[in-house]
Design a protein around this motif. Structure first.
Motif: not given
Length: 128
Positions: A12-14, A52-54, A44-45, A35-39
């Motif tokens: 939803s927040e992608w 996990e890929l960012e 995505a996992c 699975c976002p973090s603050e930074n």
């Protein structure tokens, strides 16, 4: 999370929506959950292999990126949808997924313990 719809709900927040390869729909189809973090808002996992890929870019293809970084992920090689799996196929997949999960959590706990031992040792050396 074997269900595409359940995975899709996590996006939803992608940050990538239109005119790109990594839309929420394509990410969910490739087995990812958001699975976002603050930074890192674009983490995505894979629900299965837990890779996990960012650092996603608009032209990144979720299937290709997943296969490059986790070529042995059983989800990538499933020839059936979740609804088509037999009970025994599901059992074997879930057994392997849980093995991966337990191994990852064990590594995290060991790393945490190692960090705590190092910090404690450093504090003790400072007292001497």
């Amino acid at each position: 999370m074997y269900s595409y719809e359940k995975r899709l709900q996590t996006f939803s927040e992608w940050p990538f929506r239109e005119d790109c390869q990594c839309t929420p729909e394509l990410m969910a189809k490739a087995g990812f959950v958001h699975c976002p973090s603050e930074n890192e808002p674009d983490v995505a996992c894979c629900f299965y292999c837990l890779r996990e890929l960012e650092g996603w870019e608009p032209d990144d293809n979720p299937w290709s990126e997943h296969a490059k970084r986790s070529p042995n992920c059983a989800f990538l090689h499933m020839s059936k949808t979740f609804d088509e799996l037999t009970a025994i196929e599901y059992f074997h997949l879930e057994q392997e997924r849980l093995r991966i999960y337990i191994k990852k959590m064990g590594h995290r706990k060991i790393a945490y313990f190692r960090d705590e031992v190092e910090a404690t040792s450093k504090n003790l050396r400072a007292l001497i």
